[in-house]
Design an enzyme around this catalytic site. Structure first.
Site, mmCIF file in Angstrom:
data_model
loop_
_atom_site.group_PDB
_atom_site.id
_atom_site.type_symbol
_atom_site.label_atom_id
_atom_site.label_comp_id
_atom_site.label_asym_id
_atom_site.label_seq_id
_atom_site.Cartn_x
_atom_site.Cartn_y
_atom_site.Cartn_z
ATOM 1 N N LYS A 129 -38.327 3.930 18.953
ATOM 2 C CA LYS A 129 -37.575 5.190 19.108
ATOM 3 C C LYS A 129 -38.562 6.348 19.057
ATOM 4 C CE LYS A 129 -33.829 7.883 17.017
ATOM 5 N NZ LYS A 129 -32.457 7.820 16.536
ATOM 6 N N ARG A 179 -16.694 14.154 5.954
ATOM 7 C CA ARG A 179 -17.785 13.440 6.643
ATOM 8 C C ARG A 179 -17.234 12.169 7.286
ATOM 9 N NH1 ARG A 179 -20.583 15.301 1.900
ATOM 10 N NH2 ARG A 179 -20.398 13.287 0.828
ATOM 11 N N LYS A 181 -33.077 1.524 10.729
ATOM 12 C CA LYS A 181 -33.951 2.601 11.216
ATOM 13 C C LYS A 181 -34.838 3.143 10.097
ATOM 14 C CE LYS A 181 -33.367 7.231 11.697
ATOM 15 N NZ LYS A 181 -32.743 8.502 12.076
HETATM 16 P P1 13P Z 1 -31.846 13.555 17.028
HETATM 17 O O1 13P Z 1 -31.422 12.903 18.347
HETATM 18 O O2 13P Z 1 -30.918 14.662 16.611
HETATM 19 O O3 13P Z 1 -33.293 13.901 17.024
HETATM 20 O O4 13P Z 1 -31.611 12.456 15.904
HETATM 21 C C1 13P Z 1 -32.044 11.186 16.146
HETATM 22 C C2 13P Z 1 -32.478 10.568 14.875
HETATM 23 O O5 13P Z 1 -31.984 9.527 14.512
HETATM 24 C C3 13P Z 1 -33.549 11.227 14.101
HETATM 25 O O6 13P Z 1 -34.042 10.370 13.132
#
Ligand code: 13P
Length: 336
Positions: free
Chosen positions: A217, A44, A134
């Protein structure tokens, strides 16, 4: 200009976007097993370090979202992973939710957990170098869902999270993801996403969150992945812009879309058209996981020692996304 606003703008300006490399160990294990690579912590790290030391980190990537395991790892250069990211001019970030659970009271839906002990965890992550965070709320669509319960409780959690993150001098990414799964129309997605985003901002304001120091987002407005009513990329851009213009307060500095199961090309083309038609004051860029990493991961799985080859694939994708974040992408550039 507040410090938080400066961080948000540094992440998002000049066509830069966010690399979402915060897959939990469980999700990363699924991705690696699908390409027949053992999911060890070394593998990873190897894949992620390969991306984080590529050339496009300097030119395209303004921020990287990490997972708890990765933010504490050390790269082969002896730099910590956050130091490696910072050395290219990008800002390290961290996913702080602890994942989704069944929503009591509406068991077909999900609620995101992670508020207990969050203040203490944030302080630790700050010491590790994180300057943004996030938290993802997730909503499924059908004629009954998302329910008011799911819309309200996820918005409340996102707002409590955001207030704690700003208290700790970091920028919260507020991610309410209305999933693509299902046979709903794009208009359904527009209506539900509008309701979800509107409620999130009501709660953010109630919790005295400084909107100039967040990044939204969201998902783009798309038809369900099982829907036969396909809309064009032009319509995706038009509906997405309309939804955000109507529901996002104008002092939010920027919007960084998730890719949410779109192919790399779809996610790039749609972002490009959003920027070509951007009639808002918001920066519109990407915060992609799969749409930035898919091809690189596939290449790497067959050539695990070929660091440069893997980086070449990743650089191409990041360059295409950064062009799209400026409305300068075209399909011919994909093959050049
Ligand atoms: P994806 O762009 O693969 O949807 O992932 C973004 C992300 O951070 C989801 O929480």
């Amino acid at each position: 200009m507040s410090e938080l606003n400066k961080i948000a703008l540094k992440i998002l300006s000049n066509g830069k976007g966010i690399l979402a490399a915060d897959e939990s160990t469980g999700t990363m294990t699924k991705r690696l097993e699908a390409i027949k690579v053992p999911s060890s912590s070394e593998n990873r790290l190897l894949f992620r370090e390969t991306l984080f030391s590529s050339a496009s980190m300097k030119t395209c990537i303004g921020g990287v979202i990490l997972y708890d395991e990765t933010i504490k790892q050390t790269a082969s250069s002896n730099k910590t992973i956050p130091e490696l990211i910072s050395s290219s001019g990008a800002i390290p970030g961290i996913k702080v939710d602890t994942g989704v659970k069944v929503l009591a009271g509406s068991p077909q839906e999900k609620i995101t957990e992670g508020l207990d002990g969050l203040r203490e965890r944030l302080k630790e992550y700050y010491k590790h170098g994180a300057r943004f965070t996030k938290w993802r709320g997730v909503y499924n669509i059908s004629n009954r869902y998302p329910s008011k319960l799911s819309i309200n409780s996820n918005a409340h959690a996102l707002a409590r999270y955001s207030a704690l993150v700003q208290e700790c001098e970091m920028v919260p990414i507020v991610e309410p993801e209305v999933l693509m799964d299902g046979n709903h129309t794009a208009q359904d997605c527009f209506n539900k996403t509008s309701e979800v985003i509107k409620k999130c901002f009501e709660e953010l304001l109630l919790h005295n969150v400084d909107l100039t120091g967040i990044i939204l987002k969201p998902n783009m407005i798309l038809q369900g992945n099982k829907s036969e009513n396909k809309i064009s990329s032009e319509e995706v851009a038009k509906l997405t812009l309309k939804c955000l213009k109507e529901n996002v307060p104008s002092n939010v500095p920027g919007i960084a879309f998730l890719s949410g199961g779109q192919t790399e090309i779809q996610a790039t083309e749609n972002l490009n058209l959003i920027n070509r038609n951007n009639n808002t004051n918001f920066i519109m860029t990407y915060s992609y996981g799969r749409a930035l990493q898919q091809s690189a991961l596939k290449f790497w799985s067959k050539n695990i020692k070929d660091i440069q080859g893997t980086q070449k694939v990743f650089n191409h994708r990041a360059n295409m996304c950064t062009l799209a974040a400026q409305g300068k992408w075209s399909s011919e550039l994909e093959t050049k």
